[in-house]
Design a protein around this motif. Structure first.
Motif, PDB file in Angstrom:
ATOM      1  N   VAL A  40       0.805  -1.225   0.000  1.00 25.18           N
ATOM      2  CA  VAL A  40       0.000   0.000   0.000  1.00 25.18           C
ATOM      3  C   VAL A  40       0.839   1.276   0.000  1.00 25.18           C
ATOM      4  O   VAL A  40       0.289   2.376  -0.134  1.00 25.18           O
ATOM      5  CB  VAL A  40      -0.978   0.033   1.198  1.00 25.18           C
ATOM      6  N   ALA A  41       2.168   1.159   0.158  1.00 24.31           N
ATOM      7  CA  ALA A  41       3.014   2.351   0.213  1.00 24.31           C
ATOM      8  C   ALA A  41       2.896   3.145  -1.078  1.00 24.31           C
ATOM      9  O   ALA A  41       2.877   2.586  -2.177  1.00 24.31           O
ATOM     10  CB  ALA A  41       4.468   1.963   0.462  1.00 24.31           C
ATOM     11  N   GLY A  42       2.787   4.477  -0.915  1.00 26.82           N
ATOM     12  CA  GLY A  42       2.625   5.339  -2.076  1.00 26.82           C
ATOM     13  C   GLY A  42       1.181   5.767  -2.240  1.00 26.82           C
ATOM     14  O   GLY A  42       0.336   5.535  -1.380  1.00 26.82           O
ATOM     15  N   PRO A  43       0.874   6.408  -3.360  1.00 27.73           N
ATOM     16  CA  PRO A  43      -0.488   6.913  -3.571  1.00 27.73           C
ATOM     17  C   PRO A  43      -1.429   5.877  -4.184  1.00 27.73           C
ATOM     18  O   PRO A  43      -1.039   5.121  -5.079  1.00 27.73           O
ATOM     19  CB  PRO A  43      -0.280   8.095  -4.531  1.00 27.73           C
ATOM     20  N   ASN A  44      -2.641   5.827  -3.655  1.00 29.72           N
ATOM     21  CA  ASN A  44      -3.772   5.117  -4.276  1.00 29.72           C
ATOM     22  C   ASN A  44      -3.515   3.632  -4.506  1.00 29.72           C
ATOM     23  O   ASN A  44      -3.857   3.082  -5.547  1.00 29.72           O
ATOM     24  CB  ASN A  44      -4.136   5.790  -5.610  1.00 29.72           C
ATOM     25  N   ARG A  45      -2.973   2.959  -3.492  1.00 31.23           N
ATOM     26  CA  ARG A  45      -2.716   1.527  -3.618  1.00 31.23           C
ATOM     27  C   ARG A  45      -3.501   0.707  -2.589  1.00 31.23           C
ATOM     28  O   ARG A  45      -3.391  -0.518  -2.558  1.00 31.23           O
ATOM     29  CB  ARG A  45      -1.216   1.255  -3.487  1.00 31.23           C
ATOM     30  N   VAL A  46      -4.274   1.388  -1.748  1.00 32.39           N
ATOM     31  CA  VAL A  46      -5.093   0.668  -0.749  1.00 32.39           C
ATOM     32  C   VAL A  46      -6.316   0.095  -1.447  1.00 32.39           C
ATOM     33  O   VAL A  46      -7.017   0.795  -2.178  1.00 32.39           O
ATOM     34  CB  VAL A  46      -5.515   1.616   0.388  1.00 32.39           C
ATOM     35  N   ALA A  47      -6.586  -1.188  -1.188  1.00 29.42           N
ATOM     36  CA  ALA A  47      -7.661  -1.878  -1.913  1.00 29.42           C
ATOM     37  C   ALA A  47      -9.039  -1.326  -1.560  1.00 29.42           C
ATOM     38  O   ALA A  47      -9.929  -1.289  -2.394  1.00 29.42           O
ATOM     39  CB  ALA A  47      -7.601  -3.380  -1.637  1.00 29.42           C
ATOM     40  N   GLY A  48      -9.214  -0.887  -0.327  1.00 28.33           N
ATOM     41  CA  GLY A  48     -10.539  -0.382   0.045  1.00 28.33           C
ATOM     42  C   GLY A  48     -10.838  -0.677   1.496  1.00 28.33           C
ATOM     43  O   GLY A  48     -10.508  -1.746   2.006  1.00 28.33           O
ATOM     44  N   ARG A  49     -11.467   0.287   2.208  1.00 29.69           N
ATOM     45  CA  ARG A  49     -11.722   0.085   3.622  1.00 29.69           C
ATOM     46  C   ARG A  49     -13.045  -0.644   3.823  1.00 29.69           C
ATOM     47  O   ARG A  49     -14.056  -0.286   3.237  1.00 29.69           O
ATOM     48  CB  ARG A  49     -11.744   1.429   4.343  1.00 29.69           C
ATOM     49  N   ARG A  50     -13.022  -1.631   4.680  1.00 27.14           N
ATOM     50  CA  ARG A  50     -14.223  -2.419   4.943  1.00 27.14           C
ATOM     51  C   ARG A  50     -14.834  -2.068   6.305  1.00 27.14           C
ATOM     52  O   ARG A  50     -15.849  -2.599   6.673  1.00 27.14           O
ATOM     53  CB  ARG A  50     -13.879  -3.911   4.914  1.00 27.14           C
ATOM     54  N   THR A  51     -14.185  -1.212   7.074  1.00 30.51           N
ATOM     55  CA  THR A  51     -14.610  -0.932   8.438  1.00 30.51           C
ATOM     56  C   THR A  51     -14.790   0.564   8.633  1.00 30.51           C
ATOM     57  O   THR A  51     -13.962   1.353   8.193  1.00 30.51           O
ATOM     58  CB  THR A  51     -13.555  -1.443   9.448  1.00 30.51           C
ATOM     59  N   ARG A  52     -15.878   0.946   9.337  1.00 28.52           N
ATOM     60  CA  ARG A  52     -16.074   2.371   9.639  1.00 28.52           C
ATOM     61  C   ARG A  52     -14.945   2.879  10.522  1.00 28.52           C
ATOM     62  O   ARG A  52     -14.401   2.135  11.344  1.00 28.52           O
ATOM     63  CB  ARG A  52     -17.414   2.577  10.333  1.00 28.52           C
ATOM     64  N   LEU A  53     -14.642   4.182  10.380  1.00 32.69           N
ATOM     65  CA  LEU A  53     -13.522   4.765  11.100  1.00 32.69           C
ATOM     66  C   LEU A  53     -13.924   6.104  11.708  1.00 32.69           C
ATOM     67  O   LEU A  53     -14.411   6.991  11.004  1.00 32.69           O
ATOM     68  CB  LEU A  53     -12.333   4.967  10.149  1.00 32.69           C
TER      69      LEU A  53
END
Length: 372
Positions: free
Chosen positions: A114-127
C-alpha cells in the motif's frame, strides 16, 4: 481567483466540533457490535468519554513514532477483535495507525503493497478519528506514516480509503497536554499551513484553508501554551490543526517536513518538536522565492522581520517565546550527524520537490548547522 489546476478535496463526511464533542461518538456509532479503540498509554483514559456501544477492545501500545512492529501488533489486535468500527483516539501517530488498521485488517495487503499513492484496496470498516492534540491534522486527511526502523525512513501511504467517516475536535481532550507539547504541536500545525501556502503546488482554494490556520495559530497558540484550560484557545488550535490537515491532501508539505523527518527517525525527536526547530530556518530560506506570502505569514504571527536579525531571528524568537528549545545540540544531536541528516532529508523528493526554492544538500546542511 485563478484556479491554476484541478484538485480533489477529501474531507470527513461528518465533523463534530466543540467542548464535549467526544461524547457524540457513541450515538453516531449506535449499532456497532464490536469496537476497536487504538490509543496511546496517555490517551486510552479518554475512551469512557466516547460512550461507545457494543464490545469494546482497547489497544493502547502506540508510541509517538509508530514503526512497522507496532503497526503489525495493532493489526493483530484488530484481527482478533474483528471490529465493525475502528476508533483512533490520540495524536497523529495514533490516528495514522487507525487509518491503516481500518483499511487493512480484513484483507491481505501488506505495508509494502500500500506504500505510495492510491494503492489501498478499500476500507471495509467504519472509522472515527478523535484527536487529542492540535498538531498533525491527521483526522482530516488521507495520508498515514509508519517508520521503517531498518532504513529510518517514513513509509507514506495515501488513499481516499484512509479518510475518516467521523472526525471529532473536542478541545477538552487537549486540556492536559503539557505546555511544551502544546507549543511544538501547534507550530507543526502552522508548518503544515505555511508549507502548503508557499508550495510550488499551491492552489487558491487551499490557500484559503492555510490562511485560516495561520491566523488561528497567531491568535491562539500563545494563549493555549499559557493556559491549557483556555477552551477558546484550545478549540482555535484544533481548528488550525484541522485546516492544516486539509492542506496536506491536494498540496502537501515541502522542505520543512523533509528536514524534520530525519530528526524524528534518527534522533528520535517528537514530530512536532522537530518541525518547530526547523520551521524558522526554512521560512527564512524560502522568503526570496515567496516574498508576498511570507510577508502574510509574518503579519499573522506578529513577527518583526525588519529588525537587524531579519525573519530568521524573528521566527526563532516566536518559537522560543513559546518555550521551545531551538538548539539541536540541546536535544542530543552531535555535529558529526548533520551530514547524514542532510543527505537523508535531501533524498525525500516527494516533499523537497514541492519547495518554492531549490535546496541543495549543502543548503540543507547549512540549515542543520544553523539550528545546531
Amino acid at each position: 481567483m485563478a484556479l491554476a489546476r484541478s484538485i480533489t478535496l477529501h474531507m470527513p463526511p461528518r465533523i463534530e466540533i466543540g467542548a464535549g464533542a467526544s461524547g457524540r461518538v457513541g450515538p453516531w456509532a449506535e449499532g456497532a457490535a464490536r469496537v476497536l479503540v487504538l490509543a496511546s498509554p496517555h490517551t486510552s483514559g479518554f475512551a469512557d468519554r466516547l460512550a461507545l456501544p457494543g464490545e469494546v477492545t482497547i489497544f493502547d501500545a502506540i508510541p509517538g513514532e509508530p514503526d512497522i512492529a507496532t503497526f503489525e501488533a495493532a493489526l493483530d489486535a484488530a484481527r482478533a477483535a474483528r471490529p465493525d468500527l475502528v476508533v483512533g483516539l490520540g495524536g497523529g501517530s495514533v490516528l495514522d495507525a487507525a487509518k491503516l488498521v481500518a483499511a487493512m485488517w480484513d484483507g491481505t495487503q501488506t505495508l509494502d503493497d500500500v506504500a505510495g499513492p492510491n494503492r489501498v484496496a478499500g476500507r471495509r470498516t467504519r472509522l472515527a478519528q478523535v484527536a487529542t492534540t492540535a498538531g498533525t491534522g491527521s483526522e482530516a486527511g488521507i495520508r498515514a506514516l509508519i517508520t521503517n526502523p531498518g532504513s529510518g525512513a517514513k513509509i507514506a501511504v495515501e488513499s481516499p480509503h484512509l479518510l475518516a467517516d467521523l472526525a471529532v475536535l473536542d478541545p477538552e481532550l487537549t486540556f492536559t497536554v503539557p505546555p511544551a507539547v502544546t507549543a511544538a504541536t501547534g507550530i507543526d500545525a502552522m508548518a503544515h499551513c505555511v508549507e502548503a501556502f508557499t508550495n510550488r503546488r499551491a492552489h487558491p482554494v487551499i490557500d484559503g484553508f492555510a490562511r485560516m490556520g495561520i491566523d488561528l495559530v497567531g491568535r491562539y497558540l500563545a494563549r493555549a501554551v499559557r493556559d491549557g484550560q483556555d477552551t477558546e484557545a484550545r478549540e482555535g488550535m484544533m481548528l488550525a490543526s484541522f485546516y492544516g490537515g486539509i492542506c496536506l491532501g491536494p498540496v502537501n508539505t515541502a522542505a520543512g517536513h523533509a528536514l524534520s523527518y530525519p530528526l524524528g527517525t534518527l534522533l528520535h525527536l517528537p514530530h512536532g518538536l522537530a518541525n518547530a526547530i526547523i520551521f524558522p530556518h526554512v521560512l527564512a530560506f524560502n522568503e526570496s522565492a515567496a516574498p508576498a506570502k511570507t510577508a502574510e505569514v509574518a503579519r499573522a504571527l506578529d513577527l518583526s522581520p525588519g529588525d537587524a536579525g531579519g525573519l530568521l531571528d524573528a521566527a526563532c524568537g516566536f518559537c522560543r517565546d513559546l518555550g521551545v528549545e531551538m538548539r539541536l545540540s540541546a536535544h542530543g544531536a552531535t555535529a558529526d550527524q548533520l551530514e547524514g541528516f542532510a543527505r537523508d532529508a535531501h533524498g525525500i523528493r516527494r516533499l523537497m520537490d514541492n519547495n518554492p526554492r531549490d535546496m541543495s544538500v549543502d543548503d540543507v546542511l547549512e540549515i542543520y548547522r544553523a539550528a545546531f
